[in-house]
Structure formats: C-alpha cells, structure tokens
Write a protein that holds these residues in place. Structure first.
Motif, PDB file in Angstrom:
ATOM      1  N   SER B  11       0.847  -1.191   0.000  1.00  0.00           N
ATOM      2  CA  SER B  11       0.000   0.000   0.000  1.00  0.00           C
ATOM      3  C   SER B  11       0.883   1.241   0.000  1.00  0.00           C
ATOM      4  N   VAL B  41      -5.887  -0.702   2.725  1.00  0.00           N
ATOM      5  CA  VAL B  41      -5.760  -2.158   2.877  1.00  0.00           C
ATOM      6  C   VAL B  41      -6.509  -2.635   4.128  1.00  0.00           C
ATOM      7  N   ALA B  43      -6.221  -1.750   7.194  1.00  0.00           N
ATOM      8  CA  ALA B  43      -5.348  -2.006   8.346  1.00  0.00           C
ATOM      9  C   ALA B  43      -5.461  -0.876   9.363  1.00  0.00           C
ATOM     10  N   THR B 106       5.072  -6.955   9.306  1.00  0.00           N
ATOM     11  CA  THR B 106       4.532  -5.795   8.603  1.00  0.00           C
ATOM     12  C   THR B 106       5.240  -4.539   9.097  1.00  0.00           C
ATOM     13  N   PHE B 226      -3.074  -8.494   2.345  1.00  0.00           N
ATOM     14  CA  PHE B 226      -3.335  -7.067   2.127  1.00  0.00           C
ATOM     15  C   PHE B 226      -3.529  -6.709   0.652  1.00  0.00           C
TER      16      PHE B 226
END
Lengths: 187, 354
Positions: B11, B41, B43, B106, B226
């Motif tokens: 992203s 995404v 998140a 991540t 994602f």
C-alpha cells in the motif's frame, strides 16, 4: 582532572571536557575553529497550533479532541496521539489547573531564567488530559506540592500576543489539593 | 544480500506535492497519507509490527520534529519505532531488515518534509563536511552546476539532452495528480532561458516542495492478505560514494552500479524505472550506472523534477514502481533513491509482480 576546560556557561564550570592533546606539529597547533552558521526559518505552526495560539491572545486555553472522544489534548499537533485520528473539535480548558510534577531549579541559564531558586512545573488544565509547562510564582519554592491548585497569571492585556509567554507564571488558588490518586495517568 | 523472506509493498499513499503547505504543520500534512495507506488495505496501526520514518530537523527548523509526527501514527500504547535522518527509502531499508530478521511481518514507512520554512539550497549545505566545505556554504544548485559542467566537458551529456529530460519528466507528470509541476515547454524553448547556475537553467532543477509519502510493506502471507498483487522486493541495496567531492569523478556514481549489481537489476527485463534525480543531468548518470536500456520507461510519474519533497522523493520512486506493478501495468521495475550532495548515497530496489 585539572586539565579539564570549561565548555559551558554554567557557574563554576559544571560541565567540562578533557583538555585536547594535539600531535606535535610545527608552529602553533589549531585547537579550535569558529565557523559562523545561521539559517533563517519562517515557521508555520499549522492549523491546530494556530487555533491554540490565537486562543492565548484572548487569554483562553484551547484543547482539541476527535469528535465523540473524551480525551481533550492541549499543546497538541492536530491528531489524537493515541489513535492518530485528526482532532477537529475545539474545547476550552482551564484556566485553573493542577500541578502534576515540579522541579526546584537552583541554576538558571538562558536569558529569560527567573531568579533562583524557582519552580518549573507541569500544569494539568481542568478538562485536559495532558499538562502544559510553566513556572510557579507567588509561593515559596518549598511550599509547592503535586496536586496543588493553581491559576495562570497573564501579562497585561496590551502585551498579549499569540505566545505561551502570555502566561507569566501560575499561582496557587484557595482550593483543596487534588489527591495524587486522581492524577494517575497524567503524571 | 539475498532476501531470506519475501517482502512486498502492499500500500502506498502520497500527499499532494506543492511549493508550500503553509497552513499545515508537518504532522497535519503527513497524517492523511498515513491514514490512507492504512485505510486502503483495511489495516490499523495494531496490524503494523514496526514503524520507520525519514525526515530532517534541518528542513523543519525544529528539534525532534519526527517525534511530533508520530502523533499521526497513533503511538500509544508504545509502538516499535525508528527514524532515519535520510530519505524515507532508507527507512524502508531499515524496515525491510527488521522483517528479514524475523522481528515483525509488517511495517509502516514514511518520508516527508516541509522544505518551505527554510532556504533549501542553504539548508542542504549542512550535509557537507564541517571543515572544508561547510564553512563555504556552497549551495546545492551551485554544486550541481559543477557536476553538470564536468559532464558537458566530458561529452557525457549535452544541454539539449538536459532540456529533453526536463521536458519528458514534466510532461509525464500531467498524468500524476500529486505532482507539483505538470507539463513543459518544448526542449528548444527551454534552452532559450537564462542560466541559474551555469550550465544549469531553471528547468534543470527540481522544484522546492512540501509533501510526503507513506507505505506499508509486509512479508509472505501477510502481503497476500493485504494485496491481490503485491509488489515484491526482489533486491534492495545501498552504497555510498566519497563525501569529498574533490576526490570524485563527478560524472559518475559508482555506488549506484554496485548497489544495482547487488540488488540484481540485470537479472531480468526492466519494464519501468523511477530514478531519483533532482537535476536533469543526474538522471543520465543514474540511468547509465544502472545499465538501463532504451526500452525502459523512465519516470512515468514525472520524477523528482516534477515533485521534490526532500526525504520523501526517494521513497516515492519505490512507491511509483510498486503502484505500476500492483496495477498490472508492469511486471518488473527498478527504483533508485539518493541522499546527500551530487548522488553521494544511493539505494537501488528491484520490485516484481507475480
């Protein structure tokens, strides 16, 4: 070490640094160079701090929160630092406040240092969840306490600007101390 | 360095790039990009194992400015976080290492600056050594002029080529809604302009920009969760040339070639390349050192000549390549980032779709 040289403007050379040893060279060794450097910045504080500074000009302390949230931040940067979500709701806090921490200062430095000893402290304005920095006045330094209730003392109206210097200092008010228990999370 | 784990860009989001985001603090400026990178995404910061940013207090004119920007991340309860006083591309490198070492899966990376509060060419002189160059305050445009002159004298470029590079980049920027400069007069017209720092004309120089970029990278399964087409980082490497400009052949940047070799640029066909060249002649150096062929699409975003947020412009190159791969427009691309004067420090990243 007697060879130490003073490197600060503190009285009695509180900070020193070991003397420099220079390898043998012909002539006088260069031990120090002075290289003038200055840069000019036109700093813009941004939307949130602009609202805060303009409030100070009116003798008001503005905090902000995200819509629907409880926590009001003052001295903040446009986002709720816990969630990262923009704070768009302006909330007036204070002016009365509670001392959450303090320090008795015996060595003042800088052009604006008050006469020593003085007390610097953190002030939790009523309605806010984080404290502002400032100094305590109109009370002996050994009488300052965590939990003490205070109010800001502003400069004269004709001297008000968009600056934290509008608050000369904070002074005690006749209210009972806030128990330390209630200041948990703010100290 | 051969990657142990597959890590991908999943992203990216950029701020609009403009001459001055005068009404905004740095925090307020970068917050929407951070938010968008997470939101697109699905998140939240709780899904992110590591945060790393690239910025400079010298640009902000404010001590510990990056700590204030962390407010936009949502850093409570305390997060695992780091910062580089370099372009965000090096923040990406640190985050990539963090994932390679197994500490997290991540990471959120961002790079940004407000160059507008100070005098950028003078501020950048503070990157130079403090004894020989620093006291002379040689501004970044004047130094780039020395490099361009060296290239012209060596026959490595012509002023017409430099103008063509400017024209191509800024016309490409017409398709980039975030770009600061969009569109260009013809190269012939550009060559009639006066010199800014002979042989550099205004069009040879990147603009001064406020802006930034945010990026999320993830390893293996997390990346697939994602993104339906992650842009996998197949190689990433960074190298430096001498800090002493007088000791360098200014027409070259061997550190780019070394980084390219370690990143594996030549191991496959390159569809697209985004090169971090704040001056037109530097694009030629970067392109040559990377060994890119004439068939490679270079700077379809408009490059740094169209938007130049210092400390973000390098990471933006990686973001632009990743975007094209994730969109299916390219299968394999190369991104280059630079930091310091005259292409002193260089990072090369090879990205690939599946």
């Amino acid at each position: 070490m007697s060879d130490d040289r003073t490197v600060s403007t503190f009285p009695e050379g509180v900070w020193t640094q070991p003397a420099v040893t220079v390898p043998a060279l012909e002539g006088e060794p260069v031990q120090r160079v002075t290289i003038p450097a200055s840069m000019r910045y036109d700093y813009s504080p941004g939307l949130t701090q602009t609202r805060f500074l303009r409030g100070l000009e009116q003798k008001k302390i503005y905090g902000e929160r995200t819509p629907g949230a409880e926590d009001v931040y003052v001295s903040h940067r446009g986002v709720d630092p816990v969630t990262g979500v923009p704070t768009t709701e302006v909330v007036e806090v204070g002016p009365n406040a509670t001392i959450t921490a303090f320090c008795v200062v015996h060595i003042g430095f800088g052009v604006n240092a008050p006469p020593t000893p003085f007390v610097s402290a953190l002030f939790l304005a009523d309605g806010a969840v984080v404290s502002l920095y400032g100094t305590v006045g109109e009370v002996e330094y050994d009488k300052v306490r965590i939990g003490m209730r205070v109010e800001p003392v502003w400069v004269d109206d004709d001297a008000l600007t968009t600056s934290m210097e509008n608050i000369k200092y904070w002074r005690p008010i006749d209210e009972p101390d806030v128990p330390a228990e209630q200041l948990k999370g703010h100290m | 360095m051969a990657p142990q784990r597959n890590v991908a860009v999943v992203s990216v989001a950029q701020t609009p790039h403009r001459r001055a985001a005068a009404g905004l603090s740095e925090t307020e400026m970068i917050e929407p990009a951070i938010r968008q990178a997470l939101d697109q995404v699905g998140a939240t910061i709780d899904d992110i194992g590591f945060v790393c940013s690239g910025s400079s207090d010298y640009l902000a004119g404010q001590a510990f400015s990056f700590v204030m920007t962390l407010d936009a991340v949502g850093a409570w309860p305390p997060i695992s976080e780091s910062h580089v006083e370099m372009d965000g591309a090096w923040a990406l490198y640190e985050a990539w290492l963090k994932i390679q070492s197994g500490h997290c899966d991540t990471a959120l990376v961002f790079g940004y600056s407000k160059a507008s509060p100070g005098d950028l060419p003078r501020v950048l002189t503070r990157q130079l050594d403090p004894y020989y160059y620093g006291p002379l305050w040689p501004d970044s445009v004047a130094l780039a002029g020395l490099q361009a002159r060296a290239m012209l004298d060596a026959g490595a470029i012509t002023e017409a080529e430099m103008a063509q590079i400017a024209e191509r980049n800024r016309n490409a920027a017409k398709d980039n809604p975030n770009a600061q400069l969009q569109g260009s007069p013809s190269a012939d017209e550009l060559l009639t302009a006066p010199y800014v720092a002979d042989p550099l004309r205004r069009h040879d120089c990147a603009p001064i920009t406020d802006g930034g970029v945010a990026m999320i990278i993830a390893a293996d399964d997390a990346a697939r969760k994602f993104s339906s087409r992650p842009a996998w980082i197949r190689g990433i490497d960074h190298r430096v040339d001498s800090h002493n400009l007088g000791a360098r052949d200014l027409t070259r940047a061997p550190s780019i070639a070394i980084a390219a070799q370690h990143a594996g640029v030549a191991d496959g066909k390159v569809d697209v390349a985004e090169l971090h060249a704040p001056f037109t002649h530097q694009e030629k150096i970067v392109r040559t050192e990377l060994g890119l062929g004439d068939d490679v699409l270079v700077n379809p975003s408009g490059g740094t000549l169209s938007a130049n947020p210092v400390m973000g412009a390098g990471l933006i190159r990686i973001a632009e390549v990743a975007n094209r791969i994730s969109a299916g427009e390219a299968d394999r691309g190369v991104a280059h980032a630079t930091s310091g004067q005259l292409l002193q420090q260089n990072l090369v990243c090879v990205l690939e779709g599946e």
